[in-house]
Design a protein around this motif. Structure first.
Motif, PDB file in Angstrom:
ATOM      1  N   ALA A   1       9.126   2.714  -1.883  1.00 39.87           N
ATOM      2  CA  ALA A   1       7.972   2.417  -2.747  1.00 39.87           C
ATOM      3  C   ALA A   1       7.384   3.701  -3.324  1.00 39.87           C
ATOM      4  CB  ALA A   1       6.915   1.651  -1.961  1.00 39.87           C
ATOM      5  N   GLU A   2       7.365   4.763  -2.526  1.00 40.90           N
ATOM      6  CA  GLU A   2       6.841   6.045  -3.001  1.00 40.90           C
ATOM      7  C   GLU A   2       7.737   6.620  -4.102  1.00 40.90           C
ATOM      8  OE1 GLU A   2       4.885   9.470  -3.817  1.00 40.90           O
ATOM      9  OE2 GLU A   2       4.133   7.702  -2.750  1.00 40.90           O
ATOM     10  N   TYR A   3       9.054   6.500  -3.937  1.00 40.71           N
ATOM     11  CA  TYR A   3       9.972   7.007  -4.958  1.00 40.71           C
ATOM     12  C   TYR A   3       9.887   6.168  -6.235  1.00 40.71           C
ATOM     13  CZ  TYR A   3      11.877  10.055  -1.369  1.00 40.71           C
ATOM     14  OH  TYR A   3      12.010  11.013  -0.392  1.00 40.71           O
ATOM     15  N   GLU A   4       9.637   4.889  -6.074  1.00 40.81           N
ATOM     16  CA  GLU A   4       9.421   4.023  -7.239  1.00 40.81           C
ATOM     17  C   GLU A   4       8.218   4.538  -8.031  1.00 40.81           C
ATOM     18  OE1 GLU A   4      11.084   1.385  -8.388  1.00 40.81           O
ATOM     19  OE2 GLU A   4       9.736  -0.246  -8.896  1.00 40.81           O
ATOM     20  N   LYS A   5       7.138   4.868  -7.301  1.00 38.97           N
ATOM     21  CA  LYS A   5       5.905   5.358  -7.920  1.00 38.97           C
ATOM     22  C   LYS A   5       6.144   6.679  -8.660  1.00 38.97           C
ATOM     23  CE  LYS A   5       2.666   4.474  -4.885  1.00 38.97           C
ATOM     24  NZ  LYS A   5       1.685   4.767  -3.804  1.00 38.97           N
ATOM     25  N   GLN A   6       6.991   7.525  -8.077  1.00 38.91           N
ATOM     26  CA  GLN A   6       7.252   8.842  -8.668  1.00 38.91           C
ATOM     27  C   GLN A   6       8.170   8.778  -9.894  1.00 38.91           C
ATOM     28  OE1 GLN A   6       8.305  12.233  -6.287  1.00 38.91           O
ATOM     29  NE2 GLN A   6       7.143  11.518  -4.522  1.00 38.91           N
ATOM     30  N   GLY A   7       8.854   7.654 -10.053  1.00 37.30           N
ATOM     31  CA  GLY A   7       9.721   7.520 -11.221  1.00 37.30           C
ATOM     32  C   GLY A   7      11.179   7.846 -10.985  1.00 37.30           C
ATOM     33  N   ALA A   8      11.655   7.647  -9.760  1.00 44.02           N
ATOM     34  CA  ALA A   8      13.089   7.858  -9.492  1.00 44.02           C
ATOM     35  C   ALA A   8      13.910   6.889 -10.337  1.00 44.02           C
ATOM     36  CB  ALA A   8      13.386   7.626  -8.008  1.00 44.02           C
ATOM     37  N   ASP A   9      15.081   7.336 -10.779  1.00 43.52           N
ATOM     38  CA  ASP A   9      15.936   6.499 -11.624  1.00 43.52           C
ATOM     39  C   ASP A   9      16.731   5.482 -10.820  1.00 43.52           C
ATOM     40  OD1 ASP A   9      15.252   7.828 -14.041  1.00 43.52           O
ATOM     41  OD2 ASP A   9      16.556   9.475 -13.459  1.00 43.52           O
TER      42      ASP A   9
ATOM     43  N   SER B   1      16.464  15.510   1.254  1.00 40.78           N
ATOM     44  CA  SER B   1      15.512  16.349   1.989  1.00 40.78           C
ATOM     45  C   SER B   1      14.352  16.837   1.129  1.00 40.78           C
ATOM     46  CB  SER B   1      16.214  17.578   2.583  1.00 40.78           C
ATOM     47  OG  SER B   1      17.229  17.202   3.476  1.00 40.78           O
ATOM     48  N   VAL B   2      14.658  17.369  -0.054  1.00 43.21           N
ATOM     49  CA  VAL B   2      13.600  17.965  -0.886  1.00 43.21           C
ATOM     50  C   VAL B   2      12.575  16.933  -1.335  1.00 43.21           C
ATOM     51  CG1 VAL B   2      14.946  19.941  -1.693  1.00 43.21           C
ATOM     52  CG2 VAL B   2      15.059  17.764  -2.953  1.00 43.21           C
ATOM     53  N   PHE B   3      13.009  15.673  -1.444  1.00 41.69           N
ATOM     54  CA  PHE B   3      12.080  14.601  -1.809  1.00 41.69           C
ATOM     55  C   PHE B   3      11.374  14.047  -0.567  1.00 41.69           C
ATOM     56  CE2 PHE B   3      15.290  13.788  -5.399  1.00 41.69           C
ATOM     57  CZ  PHE B   3      14.618  14.644  -6.266  1.00 41.69           C
ATOM     58  N   HIS B   4      12.137  13.849   0.508  1.00 43.74           N
ATOM     59  CA  HIS B   4      11.551  13.319   1.746  1.00 43.74           C
ATOM     60  C   HIS B   4      10.395  14.189   2.242  1.00 43.74           C
ATOM     61  CE1 HIS B   4      14.627  10.390   1.818  1.00 43.74           C
ATOM     62  NE2 HIS B   4      15.480  10.937   2.657  1.00 43.74           N
ATOM     63  N   TYR B   5      10.557  15.505   2.149  1.00 47.59           N
ATOM     64  CA  TYR B   5       9.558  16.423   2.696  1.00 47.59           C
ATOM     65  C   TYR B   5       8.581  16.946   1.639  1.00 47.59           C
ATOM     66  CZ  TYR B   5      12.825  16.281   6.600  1.00 47.59           C
ATOM     67  OH  TYR B   5      13.649  15.858   7.614  1.00 47.59           O
ATOM     68  N   GLY B   6       8.631  16.361   0.440  1.00 42.74           N
ATOM     69  CA  GLY B   6       7.672  16.705  -0.597  1.00 42.74           C
ATOM     70  C   GLY B   6       7.810  18.095  -1.179  1.00 42.74           C
ATOM     71  N   GLU B   7       8.984  18.706  -1.015  1.00 35.24           N
ATOM     72  CA  GLU B   7       9.197  20.055  -1.550  1.00 35.24           C
ATOM     73  C   GLU B   7       9.353  20.033  -3.069  1.00 35.24           C
ATOM     74  OE1 GLU B   7      12.539  21.477   0.696  1.00 35.24           O
ATOM     75  OE2 GLU B   7      11.586  20.844   2.563  1.00 35.24           O
ATOM     76  N   ILE B   8       9.873  18.918  -3.584  1.00 32.35           N
ATOM     77  CA  ILE B   8      10.000  18.705  -5.021  1.00 32.35           C
ATOM     78  C   ILE B   8       9.529  17.281  -5.308  1.00 32.35           C
ATOM     79  CG2 ILE B   8      11.604  18.497  -6.973  1.00 32.35           C
ATOM     80  CD1 ILE B   8      13.437  20.477  -5.597  1.00 32.35           C
ATOM     81  N   THR B   9       8.732  17.118  -6.370  1.00 35.47           N
ATOM     82  CA  THR B   9       8.380  15.759  -6.785  1.00 35.47           C
ATOM     83  C   THR B   9       9.243  15.396  -7.988  1.00 35.47           C
ATOM     84  OG1 THR B   9       6.656  16.408  -8.342  1.00 35.47           O
ATOM     85  CG2 THR B   9       5.989  16.077  -6.030  1.00 35.47           C
ATOM     86  N   ILE B  10       9.530  14.124  -8.120  1.00 36.80           N
ATOM     87  CA  ILE B  10      10.424  13.674  -9.187  1.00 36.80           C
ATOM     88  C   ILE B  10       9.830  13.932 -10.582  1.00 36.80           C
ATOM     89  CG2 ILE B  10      11.538  11.624 -10.182  1.00 36.80           C
ATOM     90  CD1 ILE B  10      11.848  10.706  -7.170  1.00 36.80           C
ATOM     91  N   PRO B  11       8.535  13.685 -10.823  1.00 37.91           N
ATOM     92  CA  PRO B  11       7.983  13.991 -12.157  1.00 37.91           C
ATOM     93  C   PRO B  11       8.110  15.478 -12.520  1.00 37.91           C
ATOM     94  CG  PRO B  11       6.493  12.561 -10.951  1.00 37.91           C
ATOM     95  CD  PRO B  11       7.542  13.004  -9.974  1.00 37.91           C
TER      96      PRO B  11
END
Length: 243
Positions: free
Chosen positions: A28-36, A219-229
């Motif tokens: 749900a969080e990745y959906e919010k961030q705009g993952a493809d 990893s980079v998304f799970h731990y918030g190191e990079i956001t998709i936007p």
């Protein structure tokens, strides 16, 4: 998302798995961030000789509207159908494709080539100097050349390849550029690069240097190191076509 016993896990080089969280909440969080797209892999299904957890797939599919690719322990067209009914948009085959290549063709005929993704886990064989295919969550070496296998599965009906570098997986040291430069020109279906993303420049590199259609990271998304936007904005600066 690599899922083990109903929880999202992440390791390094396919080992030392660490609990990251609950699949539906993370999706749900990745959906919010705009993952493809979301790739959901039940990483212990094959080794435990069981089917992919349909209940978890149903929960995730209720939370997200982006395309959902599901894999892990799938051994029949009937199991594919059950997962598609549960909310999957594409089916990923890995170990089962090696054990029974005809499953690729059967699935493609019934559901369409675009529905069948073949996941290829690859590790460099330094002694014999080639990229070798592994199965069972990276535990069993096959002796099969990854480029040869990629061409074969496309002939059999695969509509997309998810190619993971086991050497780079979880290391955050960048994608294996050489691997994708060798494999992508040999086939005419989309290739998703996986394994090694650690910073935004790694995504820029793999898109600019290799003819890949997508880049998968965990990893980079799970731990918030990079956001998709933020990542999409960075890619646009380098004229990488993003949604």
């Amino acid at each position: 998302m690599d899922v083990d016993n109903g929880r999202v896990k992440k390791g390094v080089n396919f080992l030392d798995l660490v609990d990251v969280g609950e699949p539906a909440a993370i999706a749900a969080e990745y959906e919010k961030q705009g993952a493809d797209e979301l790739v959901f892999l039940d990483i212990t299904a094959t080794n435990q000789a069981r089917s992919t957890m349909i209940d978890v797939v149903e929960k995730v599919s209720r939370k997200v509207f982006m395309p959902l690719t599901v894999g892990g322990g799938i051994k029949s067209v009937a199991e594919m159908q059950n997962l598609l009914r549960a909310g999957a948009d594409k089916i990923s085959l890995n170990s089962a494709a090696i054990a029974s290549p005809s499953l690729i063709t059967e699935g493609a005929k019934k559901f369409g080539n675009q529905c069948i993704v073949v996941a290829i886990d690859v590790k460099r064989n330094h002694e014999k100097k080639f990229f070798e295919v592994y199965t069972h969550g990276g535990k069993i070496s096959t002796g099969i050349d990854a480029i040869t296998w990629a061409k074969k599965v496309v002939e059999l009906g695969a509509g997309e390849l998810l190619v993971t570098s086991m050497d780079q997986d979880g290391t955050k040291s960048g994608f294996d550029i050489e691997l994708y430069q060798k494999i992508a020109p040999e086939i005419d279906v989309p290739v998703i690069a996986s394994g090694g993303a650690g910073k935004m420049e790694d995504f820029v590199d793999v898109f600019r240097k290799c003819n890949v259609d997508g880049a998968l990271a965990a990893s980079v998304f799970h731990y918030g190191e990079i956001t998709i936007p933020n990542l999409k904005e960075e890619l646009k600066k380098f004229e990488v076509n993003v949604r």
